[in-house]
Design a protein around this motif. Structure first.
Motif, PDB file in Angstrom:
ATOM      1  N   THR A  53      -6.425 -10.669  -9.642  1.00 47.03           N
ATOM      2  CA  THR A  53      -5.836 -11.065 -10.885  1.00 47.03           C
ATOM      3  C   THR A  53      -6.707 -12.973 -11.622  1.00 47.03           C
ATOM      4  OG1 THR A  53      -4.277 -12.535  -9.339  1.00 47.03           O
ATOM      5  CG2 THR A  53      -3.948 -10.094 -10.770  1.00 47.03           C
ATOM      6  N   GLY A  54      -6.874 -12.705 -12.895  1.00 42.99           N
ATOM      7  CA  GLY A  54      -6.876 -14.695 -13.042  1.00 42.99           C
ATOM      8  C   GLY A  54      -8.891 -14.268 -13.333  1.00 42.99           C
ATOM      9  N   LYS A  55      -8.588 -14.172 -14.864  1.00 45.84           N
ATOM     10  CA  LYS A  55      -9.986 -14.387 -15.929  1.00 45.84           C
ATOM     11  C   LYS A  55     -11.130 -14.649 -14.532  1.00 45.84           C
ATOM     12  CE  LYS A  55      -8.187 -14.791 -20.300  1.00 45.84           C
ATOM     13  NZ  LYS A  55      -7.808 -15.615 -21.597  1.00 45.84           N
ATOM     14  N   GLN A  56     -11.389 -16.166 -14.196  1.00 46.38           N
ATOM     15  CA  GLN A  56     -12.632 -16.091 -13.360  1.00 46.38           C
ATOM     16  C   GLN A  56     -12.402 -15.179 -12.105  1.00 46.38           C
ATOM     17  OE1 GLN A  56     -12.147 -20.122 -11.641  1.00 46.38           O
ATOM     18  NE2 GLN A  56     -14.688 -19.999 -10.129  1.00 46.38           N
ATOM     19  N   ALA A  57     -12.014 -14.906 -11.537  1.00 46.26           N
ATOM     20  CA  ALA A  57     -12.001 -13.784 -10.349  1.00 46.26           C
ATOM     21  C   ALA A  57     -12.075 -12.736 -10.200  1.00 46.26           C
ATOM     22  CB  ALA A  57     -10.484 -13.874  -8.832  1.00 46.26           C
ATOM     23  N   VAL A  58     -11.784 -12.078 -11.940  1.00 41.94           N
ATOM     24  CA  VAL A  58     -11.542 -11.121 -12.711  1.00 41.94           C
ATOM     25  C   VAL A  58     -13.188 -10.911 -12.626  1.00 41.94           C
ATOM     26  CG1 VAL A  58     -11.598  -8.682 -14.160  1.00 41.94           C
ATOM     27  CG2 VAL A  58      -9.359  -9.989 -12.245  1.00 41.94           C
ATOM     28  N   THR A  59     -13.393 -12.072 -13.732  1.00 41.02           N
ATOM     29  CA  THR A  59     -15.177 -11.500 -14.015  1.00 41.02           C
ATOM     30  C   THR A  59     -16.145 -12.266 -13.132  1.00 41.02           C
ATOM     31  OG1 THR A  59     -14.394 -13.679 -15.975  1.00 41.02           O
ATOM     32  CG2 THR A  59     -16.524 -13.562 -15.333  1.00 41.02           C
TER      33      THR A  59
ATOM     34  N   ILE B 130     -11.182  -6.119 -19.822  1.00 45.44           N
ATOM     35  CA  ILE B 130     -10.837  -6.349 -17.864  1.00 45.44           C
ATOM     36  C   ILE B 130     -10.219  -7.353 -17.742  1.00 45.44           C
ATOM     37  CG2 ILE B 130     -12.919  -7.018 -17.793  1.00 45.44           C
ATOM     38  CD1 ILE B 130     -13.133  -4.079 -15.689  1.00 45.44           C
ATOM     39  N   ILE B 131     -10.896  -8.436 -18.085  1.00 45.09           N
ATOM     40  CA  ILE B 131     -10.882  -9.817 -17.980  1.00 45.09           C
ATOM     41  C   ILE B 131      -9.382 -10.638 -17.811  1.00 45.09           C
ATOM     42  CG2 ILE B 131     -13.285 -11.068 -17.998  1.00 45.09           C
ATOM     43  CD1 ILE B 131     -12.502 -12.934 -20.460  1.00 45.09           C
ATOM     44  N   ASN B 132      -8.996  -9.870 -19.075  1.00 48.85           N
ATOM     45  CA  ASN B 132      -7.150 -10.048 -19.134  1.00 48.85           C
ATOM     46  C   ASN B 132      -6.938  -9.314 -18.087  1.00 48.85           C
ATOM     47  OD1 ASN B 132      -7.850 -12.690 -20.582  1.00 48.85           O
ATOM     48  ND2 ASN B 132      -8.455 -11.068 -22.309  1.00 48.85           N
ATOM     49  N   GLN B 133      -7.063  -8.095 -17.127  1.00 50.49           N
ATOM     50  CA  GLN B 133      -6.533  -7.520 -16.343  1.00 50.49           C
ATOM     51  C   GLN B 133      -6.417  -7.454 -15.082  1.00 50.49           C
ATOM     52  OE1 GLN B 133      -4.820  -4.714 -18.476  1.00 50.49           O
ATOM     53  NE2 GLN B 133      -5.872  -6.003 -20.316  1.00 50.49           N
ATOM     54  N   ALA B 134      -5.438  -7.050 -14.376  1.00 53.67           N
ATOM     55  CA  ALA B 134      -5.773  -7.140 -12.388  1.00 53.67           C
ATOM     56  C   ALA B 134      -6.435  -5.964 -12.302  1.00 53.67           C
ATOM     57  CB  ALA B 134      -3.875  -7.146 -12.435  1.00 53.67           C
ATOM     58  N   VAL B 135      -7.275  -5.652 -10.880  1.00 52.80           N
ATOM     59  CA  VAL B 135      -7.791  -5.188 -10.860  1.00 52.80           C
ATOM     60  C   VAL B 135      -7.469  -4.565  -9.313  1.00 52.80           C
ATOM     61  CG1 VAL B 135     -10.221  -4.349  -9.689  1.00 52.80           C
ATOM     62  CG2 VAL B 135      -9.987  -5.710 -11.845  1.00 52.80           C
ATOM     63  N   LEU B 136      -7.375  -3.456  -8.968  1.00 50.66           N
ATOM     64  CA  LEU B 136      -7.085  -3.185  -7.571  1.00 50.66           C
ATOM     65  C   LEU B 136      -8.289  -2.760  -7.076  1.00 50.66           C
ATOM     66  CD1 LEU B 136      -4.741  -2.517  -6.079  1.00 50.66           C
ATOM     67  CD2 LEU B 136      -4.383  -0.559  -6.386  1.00 50.66           C
ATOM     68  N   GLU B 137      -7.909  -3.381  -5.896  1.00 51.22           N
ATOM     69  CA  GLU B 137      -9.894  -3.541  -4.926  1.00 51.22           C
ATOM     70  C   GLU B 137      -9.427  -2.305  -3.836  1.00 51.22           C
ATOM     71  OE1 GLU B 137     -13.456  -5.746  -3.783  1.00 51.22           O
ATOM     72  OE2 GLU B 137     -11.690  -6.526  -2.457  1.00 51.22           O
ATOM     73  N   ILE B 138      -9.929  -1.072  -3.679  1.00 50.36           N
ATOM     74  CA  ILE B 138      -9.470  -0.064  -2.586  1.00 50.36           C
ATOM     75  C   ILE B 138     -10.483  -0.442  -1.462  1.00 50.36           C
ATOM     76  CG2 ILE B 138      -8.396   2.202  -1.732  1.00 50.36           C
ATOM     77  CD1 ILE B 138      -6.576   2.433  -3.965  1.00 50.36           C
ATOM     78  N   THR B 139     -10.384   0.012  -0.317  1.00 52.81           N
ATOM     79  CA  THR B 139     -11.193  -0.416   0.694  1.00 52.81           C
ATOM     80  C   THR B 139     -10.435   0.751   1.320  1.00 52.81           C
ATOM     81  OG1 THR B 139     -12.337  -2.632   0.232  1.00 52.81           O
ATOM     82  CG2 THR B 139     -13.192  -2.034   2.188  1.00 52.81           C
ATOM     83  N   LEU B 140     -11.824   1.635   1.698  1.00 51.79           N
ATOM     84  CA  LEU B 140     -11.471   3.255   2.845  1.00 51.79           C
ATOM     85  C   LEU B 140     -12.621   2.481   3.636  1.00 51.79           C
ATOM     86  CD1 LEU B 140     -11.524   5.934   0.413  1.00 51.79           C
ATOM     87  CD2 LEU B 140      -9.748   4.818   1.186  1.00 51.79           C
TER      88      LEU B 140
END
Length: 75
Positions: A26-32, A48-58
């Protein structure tokens, strides 16, 4: 965490894994920074920079099919 896809209606395959981790970004800087480093995310919605991203690692997954025996893949 565990994850599973739906079966593909044409091919009859899906994947699943219970060897996964998830991280919320989350956060503009981290998502950017993530978008700039990840080609697959470039060209997504400009918001997208105003959204949360769910990073899934398998670390492994099972490929299942209506026709073939399950196959385990380790990464």
């Amino acid at each position: 965490m565990a994850i599973a896809s739906l079966y593909d209606p044409k091919l009859g395959i899906r994947f699943s894994s219970n060897h996964a981790t998830a991280k919320v970004i989350t956060g503009k800087q981290a998502v950017t920074e993530l978008v700039n480093q990840t080609t697959a995310l470039q060209g997504f919605d400009d918001n997208i920079i105003n959204q949360a991203v769910l990073e899934i690692t398998l670390t492994s997954a099972v490929i299942e099919s209506f026709r073939d025996a399950p196959e385990v893949i380790n990464f």
